[in-house]
Enzyme design. Structure first.
Site, mmCIF file in Angstrom:
data_model
loop_
_atom_site.group_PDB
_atom_site.id
_atom_site.type_symbol
_atom_site.label_atom_id
_atom_site.label_comp_id
_atom_site.label_asym_id
_atom_site.label_seq_id
_atom_site.Cartn_x
_atom_site.Cartn_y
_atom_site.Cartn_z
ATOM 1 N N GLY A 263 0.930 -1.432 -0.131
ATOM 2 C CA GLY A 263 0.100 -0.059 0.048
ATOM 3 C C GLY A 263 0.879 1.414 -0.022
ATOM 4 O O GLY A 263 0.636 2.202 -0.680
ATOM 5 N N ALA A 264 1.854 1.249 1.023
ATOM 6 C CA ALA A 264 2.438 2.790 0.977
ATOM 7 C C ALA A 264 3.672 2.138 2.112
ATOM 8 O O ALA A 264 3.867 1.399 2.624
ATOM 9 C CB ALA A 264 1.815 3.616 1.693
ATOM 10 N N MET A 265 4.671 3.252 2.319
ATOM 11 C CA MET A 265 5.739 3.023 2.917
ATOM 12 C C MET A 265 6.276 4.407 3.827
ATOM 13 O O MET A 265 6.175 5.598 3.225
ATOM 14 C CB MET A 265 7.042 2.639 2.167
ATOM 15 C CG MET A 265 8.442 2.285 2.869
ATOM 16 S SD MET A 265 8.089 1.009 4.431
ATOM 17 C CE MET A 265 9.094 1.551 5.390
ATOM 18 N N GLU A 266 6.321 4.360 4.894
ATOM 19 C CA GLU A 266 6.564 5.603 5.897
ATOM 20 C C GLU A 266 7.847 6.168 5.873
ATOM 21 O O GLU A 266 8.137 6.702 6.865
ATOM 22 C CB GLU A 266 6.188 5.054 7.358
ATOM 23 C CG GLU A 266 6.865 4.011 8.057
ATOM 24 C CD GLU A 266 6.542 2.493 7.804
ATOM 25 O OE1 GLU A 266 5.983 2.196 7.062
ATOM 26 O OE2 GLU A 266 6.835 1.835 8.690
ATOM 27 N N ASN A 267 8.780 5.853 4.918
ATOM 28 C CA ASN A 267 10.222 6.366 5.187
ATOM 29 C C ASN A 267 10.196 7.934 5.697
ATOM 30 O O ASN A 267 9.337 8.459 5.291
ATOM 31 C CB ASN A 267 10.659 6.559 3.493
ATOM 32 C CG ASN A 267 10.516 5.189 2.624
ATOM 33 O OD1 ASN A 267 10.782 4.117 3.225
ATOM 34 N ND2 ASN A 267 9.651 5.376 1.518
ATOM 35 N N HIS A 299 -1.903 6.785 8.365
ATOM 36 C CA HIS A 299 -1.083 5.443 9.022
ATOM 37 C C HIS A 299 0.194 5.680 8.608
ATOM 38 O O HIS A 299 0.842 5.783 9.665
ATOM 39 C CB HIS A 299 -1.600 4.005 8.037
ATOM 40 C CG HIS A 299 -0.978 2.953 8.692
ATOM 41 N ND1 HIS A 299 -1.233 2.192 9.697
ATOM 42 C CD2 HIS A 299 0.385 2.381 8.349
ATOM 43 C CE1 HIS A 299 -0.358 1.178 9.825
ATOM 44 N NE2 HIS A 299 0.448 1.252 9.251
ATOM 45 N N GLU A 300 0.434 6.038 7.476
ATOM 46 C CA GLU A 300 1.904 6.360 7.431
ATOM 47 C C GLU A 300 2.388 7.573 7.880
ATOM 48 O O GLU A 300 3.334 7.712 8.509
ATOM 49 C CB GLU A 300 2.194 6.336 5.691
ATOM 50 C CG GLU A 300 1.561 5.412 4.826
ATOM 51 C CD GLU A 300 2.087 3.974 5.376
ATOM 52 O OE1 GLU A 300 3.220 3.723 5.922
ATOM 53 O OE2 GLU A 300 1.380 2.989 4.995
ATOM 54 N N HIS A 303 3.080 6.852 11.695
ATOM 55 C CA HIS A 303 4.390 6.058 11.753
ATOM 56 C C HIS A 303 5.618 7.151 12.272
ATOM 57 O O HIS A 303 6.461 6.375 12.737
ATOM 58 C CB HIS A 303 4.612 5.227 10.396
ATOM 59 C CG HIS A 303 4.236 3.920 10.670
ATOM 60 N ND1 HIS A 303 4.368 2.979 11.554
ATOM 61 C CD2 HIS A 303 3.771 3.298 9.547
ATOM 62 C CE1 HIS A 303 3.954 1.656 11.025
ATOM 63 N NE2 HIS A 303 3.565 1.918 9.877
ATOM 64 N N GLU A 322 3.422 -1.715 13.888
ATOM 65 C CA GLU A 322 2.397 -1.712 12.942
ATOM 66 C C GLU A 322 0.940 -1.722 13.779
ATOM 67 O O GLU A 322 -0.015 -1.150 13.288
ATOM 68 C CB GLU A 322 2.369 -3.113 12.050
ATOM 69 C CG GLU A 322 3.673 -2.826 10.961
ATOM 70 C CD GLU A 322 3.611 -1.580 10.067
ATOM 71 O OE1 GLU A 322 2.586 -0.930 10.249
ATOM 72 O OE2 GLU A 322 4.411 -1.343 9.528
#
Ligand code: B3K
Ligand code: ZN
Length: 876
Positions: A263-267, A299-300, A303, A322
């Protein structure tokens, strides 16, 4: 393959306090220079060899403190780099130059290209595909990144943190430098370079700092990012108000790419998203898409504190970030939308995805103790059940003590890589409660069951509740310990109000919560003036299955009168589930499904009840899915019988309420003005549920094709298309609508995903062939994870009667497809392969055919760790 165990955790011998990276980008040959400040950990013997992780790298050069190394001083086998005898001093600088090829990276881990844009995905272990490193989450480093590329190819150069110097270089090249002051693990590293459009905005934090916000998308799609930007600003505000968390960098960037494994990434400071969770307008996205965008953006963003500022010590602690972050995004959506509706939606998701996992061969604890491939543990158990466990902590502690525990956690562990034990300790200290028994929720796999019976003694005015907990065995955990299960409850009186009681004996009952801790509890409530109906596990306070013998008339009463909206929904849903199960049994016995008239009556009353939110009514009227029914039955499943029974129930309800449903359907008509807000979405949801019922009545195809033709938004258009294709696929109306949809949306991949998914979800024996035909469609591509999931993911995991065709054709397609995908992208193949995880609950003939398909995969030579891990556990 190698097995990693929690108990083997050991801190590394060396630390990397600073990481300077330089990228000279080129599609087939990108040169990465890593200048690492290496520090020997205290107590480690000088000269201890340094072992770094690597994966598929071509090593070009190694220097220590500026001095070129001889080949004998190090070794670089495929999966690691070993410096045999590092300098004896405390710190030294290791410079490593590697070469990688983004354009041939089809696994989409590490540095790759999506639509000509360079982008990265490093979680969990993708950074080692970029350079050699201590690629583990407890190694926190301060990064400075220099990116150099051709300006024509990549005018935009992004990495984590705050922007630094930029400049022009000879030959049409340019560079940009980024610095992230917050130490972070390598899995949060990100780089994006390409030619993208953007929308910009600003957020002023609670302490008055201005943060520049940007969302980068394909040129021409900027307008489609406005909802995501709005969701981002609302998330930032909410985290300040509800958790006291302020954003910490000068910029926050989001990039949407079209090829993305999840879905996505919290970098840190540079979230990278699957474009599916950014791009939306009313003509291309459904209400569900809008809700997902809002939730995933949140959500991201969340994080940044739960995951980035405080990260995980090791991957066994994945739920630490998570589960907690899902809990936070659930709370956000509940506050932004409708709390009861959100709760029902959460429970439906949990039951659809986590329960089958917990009840099948892939079951694992929220905090697993072992893994072969960590990417296979980004599961509904870690995420969704992980969130439920945090929610139970809140239920046990109460909101105030819960917030004190969170504050303590943020205070105490900021800048650290923490464990579940660290997290739980904060709540114990903040509340003075003992959570030791509760901790089992993290350690034991499986869905606990609560069974309950009740009795009322009118003369003594006593109500007794007998409760028993049990925990079914799961793979490698045959004996389970007793859990602490917080059950919210009420004793509902004849007027629908909760009855009071004078005293309670037998167990801890606090503020409407029964704390089940023993195997059996006999709870006696005295001074109960009238005969109550018990409402148990209100709000789904514990993620359990409930076996409660209750007469249909009592369930009907609760469906109408329970003060807890979740329990109201649950009561009617249980009635529908039990009726469908009984119907399927009759069908298997050669008879016909029959339904009590009260079911259709209650459905009719729900439609008319203006005291209930429309979105709630829509959920209440949505019949349990075929997979929900199968899960309840548990074994010896015949998907065709379930399909037939469910279909009969829908027809029965529709027939009995036809005029009323039609009138309500017309009353709910669109005024042509679109808003993505919850109230408008609720109206559409209710109208579209009614459409699905009405489609089974005599003018069904006409109503559905009129709905399709007059739709002014994607929610209505997709709903009508689904109804036509699923209920009337043999009719010209269905084929015409499919064609019209393709003509209008053929060039929009995300919308075409819906077109593929709707066809892949069509029930019945013909869908296997349709899916095979669609795989050859020019708009389909096996290389794109979204396309793959929309066609094959939907078919394998979302189509009971179609996939489980009695002759096993679905399973053969499954084996063929999984193996084909694996060649390019093992992670996505492994995910697809979970489609058969519940194979043992099928009836014997299908079971055998499914087993053959699984064995044919298992016996293929050279399987990836990703896929063999899933297949081996599924067959074990
Ligand atoms: N943390 C990422 C998921 C990474 C998955 C790696 N296989 C997105 C998220 O949960 O927010
Ligand atoms: Zn997450």
């Amino acid at each position: 393959g190698r097995v990693f165990r929690l108990e083997d955790y050991r801190p590394s011998d060396y630390l990397i306090p600073r990481t300077d990276l330089s990228f000279v980008l080129s599609p087939d040959s990108t040169i990465v220079t890593a200048r690492l400040l290496i520090r020997r950990r205290e107590g480690v013997a000088p000269g201890t060899p340094l072992n770094l992780d690597g994966d598929g790298l071509t090593l070009r050069l190694v220097e220590v403190d500026g001095k070129l190394l001889e080949e004998t001083e190090f070794s670089a086998p495929p999966e690691s780099f070993v410096l045999h005898r590092p300098p004896a001093k405390d710190e030294f600088v290791l410079t490593i130059v590697t070469e990688i090829s983004p354009s041939t990276n089809t696994a989409l881990m590490g540095l790759y290209r999506s639509n000509g844009v360079y982008c990265t995905q490093c979680e969990a272990e993708g950074f080692r595909r970029i350079t050699y490193f201590l690629d583990r989450p407890d190694i926190l480093s301060v990064y400075t990144v220099r990116i150099e590329a051709s300006r024509a190819e990549a005018p935009l150069l992004l990495s984590n943190g705050n922007p630094g110097a930029t400049g022009e270089l000879p030959d049409g090249r340019h560079f940009a430098v980024w610095h992230d002051p917050f130490p972070k693990p390598s899995y949060l590293f990100a780089l994006v370079a390409g030619d993208l459009g953007a929308i910009h905005d600003e957020f002023v934090t609670m302490s008055g700092r201005a943060v520049a916000l940007a969302i980068y998308v394909e040129h021409g799609k900027e307008r489609l990012a406005t909802y995501a930007m709005d969701a981002l600003k609302r998330s930032m505000k909410w985290d300040e108000e509800v958790f006291g968390r302020e954003y910490d960098l000068d910029v926050f960037n989001i990039v949407a790419v079209s090829d993305f494994n999840m879905g996505a990434m919290e970098n840190k400071g540079l979230n990278i998203f699957n474009d599916k969770y950014v791009l939306a307008d009313e003509n291309t996205a459904t209400d569900a898409d809008f809700a997902n965008i809002e939730a995933i953006i949140a959500h991201e963003y969340f994080h940044n504190w739960t995951g980035n500022r405080i990260t995980c010590r090791d991957w066994f602690q994945l739920c630490l970030k998570e589960g907690l972050t899902v809990y936070r995004d659930h709370e956000f959506s509940a506050d932004e939308r409708s709390r009861p509706v959100k709760r029902i939606a959460e429970v439906r998701t949990l039951r659809a995805h986590q329960f089958p996992e917990d009840q099948g061969p892939l079951a694992h604890p929220v905090r697993p103790r072992r893994y072969r491939e960590i990417n296979n543990f980004y599961t509904a158990t870690v995420y969704e059940k992980g969130s439920e466990v945090v929610r139970m902590i809140r239920t046990i502690l109460g909101r105030e003590a819960f917030r004190r525990g969170m504050d303590l956690y943020f205070d105490r562990h900021d800048g650290e890589a923490a464990t579940i034990e660290d997290f739980l300790k904060c709540f114990e200290e903040a509340s003075g409660r003992d959570l030791s028994q509760f901790t089992l929720w993290y350690h034991q796999a499986g869905t606990p069951n609560i069974s309950a019976t009740s009795a009322y003694d009118a003369a003594a005015k006593e109500f007794t509740l007998e409760i028993e907990q049990s925990l079914p065995p799961t793979p490698s955990e045959s004996r389970k310990r007793l859990m602490h299960i917080p059950l919210q409850f009420g004793l509902v009186g004849p007027d629908g109000q909760d009855l009071s009681y004078a005293a309670v004996e037998g167990t801890a009952v606090e503020d409407g919560v029964i704390h089940v801790r023993k195997r059996r509890h006999s709870i006696r409530f005295s001074g109960v003036e009238e005969r109550p109906i018990v409402s148990l596990n209100r709000g789904f306070s514990a993620p359990i299955t409930l076996s409660l013998e209750q007469k249909t008339e009592h369930r009907v009463f609760l469906a109408r009168h329970d003060s807890d909206p979740f329990s109201r929904w649950q009561s009617f849903n249980t009635i529908l589930t039990e009726a469908t199960i009984a119907g399927s049994k009759r069908i298997l016995g050669g008879g016909e499904a029959e339904f009590e008239p009260v079911i259709a009556e209650v459905a009719g009353a729900i439609v008319e009840n203006e005291n209930l939110e429309r979105a709630f009514r829509a959920l209440a009227l949505t019949p349990p899915g075929e997979a929900d029914i199968a899960r309840e039955i548990g074994s010896n499943i015949d998907p065709d019988a379930i399909f037939a029974a469910r279909d009969a129930l829908v027809r029965r309800i529709a027939e009995a309420n036809r005029d009323q449903f039609l009138a309500a359907y017309h009353r709910l008509e669109d005024n042509g003005l679109f808003s993505p807000e919850a109230a408008s979405a609720g109206r559409r949801a209710l109208r579209n549920v009614l459409l699905d019922y009405l489609a089974t009545t005599q003018d069904g195809p006409d109503i559905a094709s009129a709905h399709f033709g007059s739709a002014t938004n994607m929610t209505d258009r997709a709903a009508a298309l689904a109804v036509l294709v699923h209920r009337h696929c043999e009719r010209a109306e269905a084929q015409d609508a499919l064609h019209a949809f393709e003509v209008t949306h053929g060039d929009d991949p995300l919308v075409m995903d819906k077109w593929f998914a709707i066809q892949a979800a069509a029930p019945g024996p013909n869908t296997v062939d349709a899916v095979q035909r669609l795989a050859a469609h020019p708009r389909f591509s096996i290389a794109n994870p979204n396309r793959l999931r929309s066609l094959f993911g939907t078919f394998f995991s979302g189509n009971q009667s179609g996939f489980h065709r009695a002759d096993g054709a679905g399973y053969r397609l499954f084996a063929e497809t999984v193996l084909e995908v694996e060649k390019r992208n093992p992670q996505v193949a492994a995910r697809l392969a979970t489609g058969l995880r519940s194979w043992r609950s099928l009836e014997p003939k299908r079971q055998e055919l499914a087993r053959e398909a699984l064995v044919s995969i298992a016996s293929t030579k050279g399987l990836s760790a990703d896929l063999s891990d899933i297949i081996d556990r599924t067959l074990a």
